[in-house]
Scaffold this active site. Structure first.
Site, PDB file in Angstrom:
ATOM      1  CB  SER A 123      -0.888   0.006   1.244  1.00  0.00           C
ATOM      2  OG  SER A 123      -1.468   1.278   1.443  1.00  0.00           O
ATOM      3  CE1 TYR A 147      -6.341   4.456  -1.863  1.00  0.00           C
ATOM      4  CE2 TYR A 147      -4.825   4.177  -0.037  1.00  0.00           C
ATOM      5  CZ  TYR A 147      -6.010   3.875  -0.663  1.00  0.00           C
ATOM      6  OH  TYR A 147      -6.868   2.985  -0.082  1.00  0.00           O
ATOM      7  CB  THR A 173      -6.628   2.311  -4.920  1.00  0.00           C
ATOM      8  OG1 THR A 173      -5.908   1.089  -4.732  1.00  0.00           O
ATOM      9  CG2 THR A 173      -7.958   2.226  -4.183  1.00  0.00           C
ATOM     10  CE  LYS A 258      -7.691  -3.058  -3.748  1.00  0.00           C
ATOM     11  NZ  LYS A 258      -8.165  -2.089  -2.764  1.00  0.00           N
ATOM     12  CG  HIS A 282     -11.448   0.251  -0.304  1.00  0.00           C
ATOM     13  ND1 HIS A 282     -10.606   0.946  -1.126  1.00  0.00           N
ATOM     14  CD2 HIS A 282     -10.855   0.279   0.911  1.00  0.00           C
ATOM     15  CE1 HIS A 282      -9.568   1.390  -0.431  1.00  0.00           C
ATOM     16  NE2 HIS A 282      -9.689   0.988   0.805  1.00  0.00           N
TER      17      HIS A 282
HETATM   18  C1  FMN Z   1      -7.403  -2.143   7.274  1.00  0.00           C
HETATM   19  C2  FMN Z   1      -7.533  -2.029   5.792  1.00  0.00           C
HETATM   20  C3  FMN Z   1      -6.727  -1.123   5.103  1.00  0.00           C
HETATM   21  C4  FMN Z   1      -6.796  -1.038   3.721  1.00  0.00           C
HETATM   22  N1  FMN Z   1      -5.931  -0.210   3.065  1.00  0.00           N
HETATM   23  C5  FMN Z   1      -5.951  -0.172   1.717  1.00  0.00           C
HETATM   24  C6  FMN Z   1      -5.002   0.598   1.014  1.00  0.00           C
HETATM   25  O1  FMN Z   1      -4.129   1.213   1.601  1.00  0.00           O
HETATM   26  N2  FMN Z   1      -5.086   0.621  -0.337  1.00  0.00           N
HETATM   27  C7  FMN Z   1      -6.047  -0.063  -1.033  1.00  0.00           C
HETATM   28  O2  FMN Z   1      -6.097  -0.008  -2.251  1.00  0.00           O
HETATM   29  N3  FMN Z   1      -6.951  -0.823  -0.382  1.00  0.00           N
HETATM   30  C8  FMN Z   1      -6.911  -0.885   0.975  1.00  0.00           C
HETATM   31  N4  FMN Z   1      -7.794  -1.703   1.617  1.00  0.00           N
HETATM   32  C9  FMN Z   1      -8.747  -2.502   0.837  1.00  0.00           C
HETATM   33  C10 FMN Z   1      -8.157  -3.876   0.462  1.00  0.00           C
HETATM   34  O3  FMN Z   1      -7.138  -3.751  -0.486  1.00  0.00           O
HETATM   35  C11 FMN Z   1      -9.226  -4.799  -0.138  1.00  0.00           C
HETATM   36  O4  FMN Z   1      -9.869  -4.148  -1.207  1.00  0.00           O
HETATM   37  C12 FMN Z   1     -10.277  -5.257   0.861  1.00  0.00           C
HETATM   38  O5  FMN Z   1      -9.735  -5.453   2.145  1.00  0.00           O
HETATM   39  C13 FMN Z   1     -10.891  -6.559   0.344  1.00  0.00           C
HETATM   40  O6  FMN Z   1     -11.903  -6.987   1.143  1.00  0.00           O
HETATM   41  P1  FMN Z   1     -11.746  -8.142   2.270  1.00  0.00           P
HETATM   42  O7  FMN Z   1     -11.146  -7.458   3.461  1.00  0.00           O
HETATM   43  O8  FMN Z   1     -13.149  -8.556   2.452  1.00  0.00           O
HETATM   44  O9  FMN Z   1     -10.848  -9.228   1.695  1.00  0.00           O
HETATM   45  C14 FMN Z   1      -7.735  -1.818   3.011  1.00  0.00           C
HETATM   46  C15 FMN Z   1      -8.544  -2.718   3.708  1.00  0.00           C
HETATM   47  C16 FMN Z   1      -8.454  -2.840   5.073  1.00  0.00           C
HETATM   48  C17 FMN Z   1      -9.310  -3.850   5.778  1.00  0.00           C
HETATM   49  O1  173 Z   2      -8.578   2.076   5.376  1.00  0.00           O
HETATM   50  C1  173 Z   2      -8.696   1.858   4.194  1.00  0.00           C
HETATM   51  O2  173 Z   2      -9.550   1.107   3.725  1.00  0.00           O
HETATM   52  C2  173 Z   2      -7.840   2.473   3.286  1.00  0.00           C
HETATM   53  O3  173 Z   2      -7.927   2.133   2.166  1.00  0.00           O
HETATM   54  C3  173 Z   2      -6.854   3.455   3.586  1.00  0.00           C
HETATM   55  C4  173 Z   2      -7.084   4.735   3.188  1.00  0.00           C
HETATM   56  C5  173 Z   2      -6.132   5.670   3.428  1.00  0.00           C
HETATM   57  C6  173 Z   2      -4.950   5.331   3.992  1.00  0.00           C
HETATM   58  C7  173 Z   2      -4.733   4.039   4.400  1.00  0.00           C
HETATM   59  C8  173 Z   2      -5.666   3.082   4.169  1.00  0.00           C
END
Ligand code: FMN
Ligand code: 173
Length: 386
Positions: A123, A147, A173, A258, A282
């Site tokens: 990420s 991002y 994303t 994404k 997401h």
């Molecule tokens: C705690 C957390 C942080 C996340 N941070 C990001 C991120 O930094 N960038 C991103 O594209 N998606 C982020 N996501 C989304 C995940 O990439 C993914 O799309 C999602 O967790 C998929 O669903 P699932 O948790 O049901 O497997 C985050 C998800 C969670 C749970």
């Molecule tokens: O928390 C999240 O789902 C997420 O995608 C995120 C957004 C900004 C910074 C870090 C994670």
């Protein structure tokens, strides 16, 4: 390495003191291991969280129809996507802020992914700078999730750094031009960036640093100013399809977009030059009330009609879920919370355990359904139940 399914025998042979097996077990154990605020950040979703729930119930409407007597003795889960070989069509989804989950933060998923031959999607919001994640696991395969910040110069810098550090694809994303309304985090008044976590790639970036009056490490005030600059940079609601061409011009890496749910958007990003698409909402964390990601998948697959690979995430909880997503046309899936709970429970060992359980179950479900390779799954492998 033998079949991932052999992991089952290792588990039966161990002393019974092991880590939880199922998603629910990992979630409960992670809840006990983490602070309530950090658990809420991971487990939570947008608004009423009905989309997060819908992501799961959507899988209940599809059933596998097992086939038999098809010699499934020689199984091969491996695949190659955008030039990156991987041991199975299962990736570690980009998840920011690993440092709130475990002290080993991004080094744990990087090491676990490398050990298993899986791709780690790193990420933008990692606490550890992307170069350090890469150099600690030189054998690992990784993609960089972007991002896109407010200023292009910074976006270009991040992408250039990732390419130079050996990342093999850029995952852009597009569903997070702002962090959504997340009642659990709001109730705790918890936004981890405000303590300087998850911004390691910015603090080390030459372009970002040039915009600061003093280096972020020089004083608490300087760090606070850097966090302020981060929040001005994060999230870019001005982006349109036309901007993709600029990203493509900055890098020779494949660009995978994404956060696509709508067939029209899938067509538009392809026309704009995307090399791949990830159908995702997401994990239900952005648009409350959005359609389950799995229900979007067939429409996007039809719109793309084989032009580029379509990947999927949001709601994968077990091996059978992977089969269903692949049968509906996904080339691979990403898992988010599943590996993060492993991280919370046991650091690197926990991530590796969680992923091995998932892959072992996937391997067994595949074989028991009559398939030796994931690519053999298709629409005839599943039926929709009303
Ligand atoms: C705690 C957390 C942080 C996340 N941070 C990001 C991120 O930094 N960038 C991103 O594209 N998606 C982020 N996501 C989304 C995940 O990439 C993914 O799309 C999602 O967790 C998929 O669903 P699932 O948790 O049901 O497997 C985050 C998800 C969670 C749970
Ligand atoms: O928390 C999240 O789902 C997420 O995608 C995120 C957004 C900004 C910074 C870090 C994670």
């Amino acid at each position: 390495m033998g079949h991932f399914g052999d992991f089952q025998h290792e588990i039966y042979a161990d002393d019974g003191e092991g880590l939880p097996i199922s998603y629910d077990g990992l979630e409960q154990a992670a809840k006990a291991a983490m602070t309530p605020q950090s658990f809420a950040f991971v487990a939570g979703a947008a608004g009423t969280e009905r989309t997060a729930r819908a992501n799961l119930s959507a899988f209940d409407r599809w059933r596998l129809v097992p086939r038999v007597l098809r010699d499934v003795s020689e199984r091969d889960l491996s695949t190659t996507l955008f030039g990156t070989p991987m041991a199975a069509p299962v990736l570690l989804a980009p998840v920011g802020l690993n440092s709130i989950v475990h002290d080993d933060a991004e080094s744990a998923p990087a090491a676990a992914a490398a050990a298993l031959g899986l791709v780690h999607v790193v990420s933008t919001a990692s606490t550890t700078p992307l170069e350090k994640i890469a150099s600690a696991e030189p054998e690992g395969r990784r993609w960089f999730q972007l991002y896109w910040p407010r200023t292009d110069e910074l976006a270009k810098s991040l992408v250039t750094r990732a390419e130079r550090a050996g990342y093999q694809a850029i995952v852009l994303t597009v569903d997070t031009c702002a962090v959504s309304w997340r009642p659990r985090d709001l109730a705790y008044r918890n936004l981890p960036f405000h303590t300087g976590q998850g911004i390691g790639n910015y603090l080390t970036d030459p372009v970002f640093r040039a915009g600061l009056a003093e280096p972020p490490e020089s004083s608490e005030d300087a760090l606070r100013a850097a966090i302020g600059e981060w929040s001005r940079q994060f999230g870019n609601p001005t982006l349109t399809f036309a901007d993709l061409a600029r990203l493509k011009s900055w890098t020779s890496l494949p660009v995978v977009v994404k956060g696509i749910c709508h067939a029209e958007d899938a067509r538009a990003v392809l026309d704009a030059g995307a090399d791949g698409i990830i159908v995702s909402n997401h994990g239900g964390r952005q648009v409350d009330g959005a359609r389950a990601a799995l229900d979007c998948l067939p429409d996007v697959v039809a719109a793309v009609s084989g032009r580029v690979p379509v990947l999927f995430d949001s709601g994968i909880r077990c091996g059978a879920d992977i089969l269903v997503a692949l049968a509906l046309g996904a080339s691979a899936v990403l898992v988010g919370r599943h590996w993060v709970y492993g991280l919370g429970v046991g650091g690197r060992r926990g991530v590796e355990h969680a992923m091995r359980c998932l892959l072992a179950e996937f391997d067994l479900m595949l074989a028991l359904s009559g398939y030796a390779r994931p690519a053999q799954l298709d629409r005839t492998s599943v039926v929709r139940e009303s």
